[in-house]
Scaffold this motif. Structure first.
Motif, PDB file in Angstrom:
ATOM      1  N   MET A   1      23.833 -23.905  36.749  1.00  0.00           N
ATOM      2  CA  MET A   1      23.045 -24.067  35.653  1.00  0.00           C
ATOM      3  C   MET A   1      22.990 -22.328  35.096  1.00  0.00           C
ATOM      4  O   MET A   1      23.044 -21.901  34.043  1.00  0.00           O
ATOM      5  CB  MET A   1      21.721 -24.417  35.606  1.00  0.00           C
ATOM      6  CG  MET A   1      21.152 -24.821  34.034  1.00  0.00           C
ATOM      7  SD  MET A   1      22.426 -26.016  33.166  1.00  0.00           S
ATOM      8  CE  MET A   1      21.719 -25.836  31.680  1.00  0.00           C
ATOM      9  N   SER A   2      22.861 -21.601  36.201  1.00  0.00           N
ATOM     10  CA  SER A   2      22.512 -20.128  35.799  1.00  0.00           C
ATOM     11  C   SER A   2      23.685 -19.331  35.526  1.00  0.00           C
ATOM     12  O   SER A   2      23.789 -18.253  34.981  1.00  0.00           O
ATOM     13  CB  SER A   2      21.732 -19.346  36.772  1.00  0.00           C
ATOM     14  OG  SER A   2      22.305 -19.432  38.192  1.00  0.00           O
ATOM     15  N   SER A   3      24.915 -20.005  36.032  1.00  0.00           N
ATOM     16  CA  SER A   3      25.951 -19.294  35.655  1.00  0.00           C
ATOM     17  C   SER A   3      26.891 -19.848  34.478  1.00  0.00           C
ATOM     18  O   SER A   3      27.851 -19.285  33.844  1.00  0.00           O
ATOM     19  CB  SER A   3      27.160 -19.526  36.773  1.00  0.00           C
ATOM     20  OG  SER A   3      26.595 -19.138  38.204  1.00  0.00           O
ATOM     21  N   LEU A   4      26.646 -20.921  34.027  1.00  0.00           N
ATOM     22  CA  LEU A   4      27.248 -21.709  32.677  1.00  0.00           C
ATOM     23  C   LEU A   4      26.159 -21.317  31.573  1.00  0.00           C
ATOM     24  O   LEU A   4      24.979 -21.712  31.642  1.00  0.00           O
ATOM     25  CB  LEU A   4      27.422 -23.018  32.983  1.00  0.00           C
ATOM     26  CG  LEU A   4      28.367 -23.534  34.173  1.00  0.00           C
ATOM     27  CD1 LEU A   4      28.119 -24.979  34.257  1.00  0.00           C
ATOM     28  CD2 LEU A   4      29.785 -23.272  33.460  1.00  0.00           C
ATOM     29  N   ALA A   5      26.616 -20.559  30.368  1.00  0.00           N
ATOM     30  CA  ALA A   5      25.879 -20.266  29.397  1.00  0.00           C
ATOM     31  C   ALA A   5      25.525 -21.748  28.634  1.00  0.00           C
ATOM     32  O   ALA A   5      26.565 -22.544  28.387  1.00  0.00           O
ATOM     33  CB  ALA A   5      26.836 -19.502  28.432  1.00  0.00           C
ATOM     34  N   PRO A   6      24.205 -21.837  28.695  1.00  0.00           N
ATOM     35  CA  PRO A   6      23.882 -23.353  27.968  1.00  0.00           C
ATOM     36  C   PRO A   6      24.223 -23.557  26.579  1.00  0.00           C
ATOM     37  O   PRO A   6      24.668 -24.906  26.384  1.00  0.00           O
ATOM     38  CB  PRO A   6      22.274 -23.064  27.744  1.00  0.00           C
ATOM     39  CG  PRO A   6      21.998 -21.646  27.943  1.00  0.00           C
ATOM     40  CD  PRO A   6      23.124 -21.157  28.757  1.00  0.00           C
ATOM     41  N   THR A   7      24.855 -22.382  25.696  1.00  0.00           N
ATOM     42  CA  THR A   7      25.225 -22.910  24.192  1.00  0.00           C
ATOM     43  C   THR A   7      26.719 -22.895  24.355  1.00  0.00           C
ATOM     44  O   THR A   7      27.196 -22.878  23.007  1.00  0.00           O
ATOM     45  CB  THR A   7      24.642 -22.093  23.451  1.00  0.00           C
ATOM     46  OG1 THR A   7      24.850 -20.620  23.909  1.00  0.00           O
ATOM     47  CG2 THR A   7      23.161 -22.094  23.363  1.00  0.00           C
ATOM     48  N   TYR A   8      27.551 -22.876  25.451  1.00  0.00           N
ATOM     49  CA  TYR A   8      28.730 -22.784  25.549  1.00  0.00           C
ATOM     50  C   TYR A   8      29.412 -24.233  26.148  1.00  0.00           C
ATOM     51  O   TYR A   8      29.289 -24.501  27.073  1.00  0.00           O
ATOM     52  CB  TYR A   8      29.204 -21.434  26.401  1.00  0.00           C
ATOM     53  CG  TYR A   8      30.068 -20.606  26.076  1.00  0.00           C
ATOM     54  CD1 TYR A   8      30.045 -20.018  24.789  1.00  0.00           C
ATOM     55  CD2 TYR A   8      30.915 -20.053  26.971  1.00  0.00           C
ATOM     56  CE1 TYR A   8      30.961 -19.164  24.716  1.00  0.00           C
ATOM     57  CE2 TYR A   8      31.970 -19.011  26.856  1.00  0.00           C
ATOM     58  CZ  TYR A   8      31.555 -18.571  25.623  1.00  0.00           C
ATOM     59  OH  TYR A   8      32.799 -17.672  25.194  1.00  0.00           O
ATOM     60  N   ARG A   9      30.377 -24.511  25.380  1.00  0.00           N
ATOM     61  CA  ARG A   9      31.108 -25.630  25.989  1.00  0.00           C
ATOM     62  C   ARG A   9      31.690 -25.667  27.213  1.00  0.00           C
ATOM     63  O   ARG A   9      32.257 -24.563  27.518  1.00  0.00           O
ATOM     64  CB  ARG A   9      32.121 -26.277  24.884  1.00  0.00           C
ATOM     65  CG  ARG A   9      31.544 -26.776  23.744  1.00  0.00           C
ATOM     66  CD  ARG A   9      32.744 -27.159  22.453  1.00  0.00           C
ATOM     67  NE  ARG A   9      32.391 -26.879  21.337  1.00  0.00           N
ATOM     68  CZ  ARG A   9      31.544 -27.923  20.583  1.00  0.00           C
ATOM     69  NH1 ARG A   9      31.372 -28.835  21.316  1.00  0.00           N
ATOM     70  NH2 ARG A   9      31.319 -27.735  19.224  1.00  0.00           N
ATOM     71  N   ILE A  10      31.754 -26.614  28.201  1.00  0.00           N
ATOM     72  CA  ILE A  10      32.007 -26.224  29.352  1.00  0.00           C
ATOM     73  C   ILE A  10      33.522 -25.932  29.654  1.00  0.00           C
ATOM     74  O   ILE A  10      33.910 -25.332  30.701  1.00  0.00           O
ATOM     75  CB  ILE A  10      31.737 -27.571  30.484  1.00  0.00           C
ATOM     76  CG1 ILE A  10      32.455 -28.630  29.994  1.00  0.00           C
ATOM     77  CG2 ILE A  10      30.183 -27.741  30.753  1.00  0.00           C
ATOM     78  CD1 ILE A  10      32.762 -29.625  31.038  1.00  0.00           C
ATOM     79  N   GLY A  11      34.455 -26.373  28.676  1.00  0.00           N
ATOM     80  CA  GLY A  11      36.014 -26.148  28.498  1.00  0.00           C
ATOM     81  C   GLY A  11      35.914 -24.284  28.791  1.00  0.00           C
ATOM     82  O   GLY A  11      36.856 -23.676  29.134  1.00  0.00           O
TER      83      GLY A  11
END
Ligand code: SF4
Length: 340
Positions: A111-121
């Motif tokens: 969760m800390s590596s993926l930007a929360p407002t960014y689609r996962i693709g």
């Protein structure tokens, strides 16, 4: 011994010191190890053993307070020959392309590596486009394929979702897809399953092994848990207070540990066939790196320490077998015998 052309990484005399307000902290104290194509090397030890610091050094991801020993070498085999990462400047373009390219990393908490407002693709496509000469359309096709490979169902829908719409296990799978998008030769996995429940943990471990078999990349798997190591690694390096104290194949380390610290780590693992036996915790805490013990770094917690010897002399690695080495004075006789 592995053929030299199979070697991906050769680390020699890696030493790292942090400057702090309270004094210098010796986090990694002159360690050597190799990583070969397709190998899964488990780096194990309690927190504070230096395992994460040493792998962050491999991509120069250390804070500015960290200082590498001048004779540290971290040689990466690339298409252009060997590159010593220790000699690259932080802003060197070659380093930027190695980081997230030839060497990719996944962390404990996706969760800390993926930007929360960014689609996962998006991060998967960006990683693919940054390191490969492809169009956005091709990157999306690669992202869809990778999502499917890492076991995300319905990738056509998932690719446009946000991290909060996915479970912890799925987010970790996405991070693995991001790491794979650059086709790395070496994947560093830093406690990637610690935050997950055991069933998901087992799935992620299986997935990493399958991906290693499919892509032939090497993996350095960092954990404090020898139980997890036994499920994934081919070879193991046990770290204590910035030093590698024992190395061997996973079988040698799990079934025939030679270092008292490795034995204690194994005794601390819960086992289904010994439910009535009490788990043995390792006595004491790992000493503060600000006050490193003299001699063998483990002597303050070792119940078989040799008085007058272990607190004075630091042991050197001794060969138990061609693949098994231990740094402990209890084996000095073996090294003396082999020198006769
Ligand atoms: Fe224990 Fe001595 Fe071996 Fe260190 S060198 S692990 S203190 S017996």
């Amino acid at each position: 011994m592995t053929a030299p052309d199979k070697r991906i990484m050769r680390v020699r005399d890696l030493g790292i010191t942090f400057r702090t307000e309270d004094g210098d902290v010796r986090a990694v104290d002159g360690i050597d190890f190799d990583v070969d194509e397709g190998q899964i090397l488990g780096l194990v030890g309690e927190s504070g053993s230096g395992k994460s610091v040493c792998t962050r050094a491999l991509i120069q991801l250390l804070p500015s307070t960290a200082k590498l020993d001048p004779d540290s070498r971290m040689e990466l085999s690339t298409a252009d020959g060997m590159v010593d990462i220790a000699k690259l400047h932080r802003r060197d373009k070659r380093l930027q392309s190695i980081r997230g390219g030839e060497i990719a990393m996944i962390f404990q908490e996706p969760m800390s590596s993926l930007a929360p407002t960014y689609r996962i693709g998006n991060p998967i496509m960006e990683s693919a486009m940054l390191h490969r000469d492809i169009t956005k359309k091709e990157a999306r096709t690669i992202a869809l394929d990778l999502l499917e490979r890492v076991g995300i169902s319905d990738p056509e829908t998932r690719i446009d979702q946000y991290p909060f719409e996915l479970s912890g296990g799925m987010r970790q799978r996405v991070m693995i897809a991001v790491a794979l998008a650059s086709q790395p030769r070496l994947l560093i996995a830093d406690e990637p399953t610690t935050a997950l429940d055991v069933t998901i943990q087992a799935q992620i471990l299986d997935l990493l092994r399958e991906l290693r078999d499919e892509f032939g990349m090497a993996i350095i798997f960092i954990t404090h848990d020898l139980g997890v190591i036994s499920q994934i690694a081919d070879d193991v390096a046990v770290m204590y207070l910035g030093k590698i104290v024992e190395t061997g194949t996973v079988r040698e380390i799990i079934t025939d540990p030679e270092h008292p610290y490795t034995s204690k780590l194994l005794e601390a693992i819960p086992r289904l066939d010994r439910l009535n036996e009490r788990l043995t915790a390792i006595p004491g805490d790992i000493p503060s790196p600000l006050a490193r013990p003299s001699g063998c770094p483990f002597h303050t917690r070792c119940d078989v320490a040799i008085a007058g010897r272990c607190e004075v002399d630091g042991p050197s690695p001794i060969e138990i077998s061609p693949s098994h080495f231990v740094s402990c004075h209890l084996h000095d006789k073996e090294s003396e015998a082999s020198n006769v």
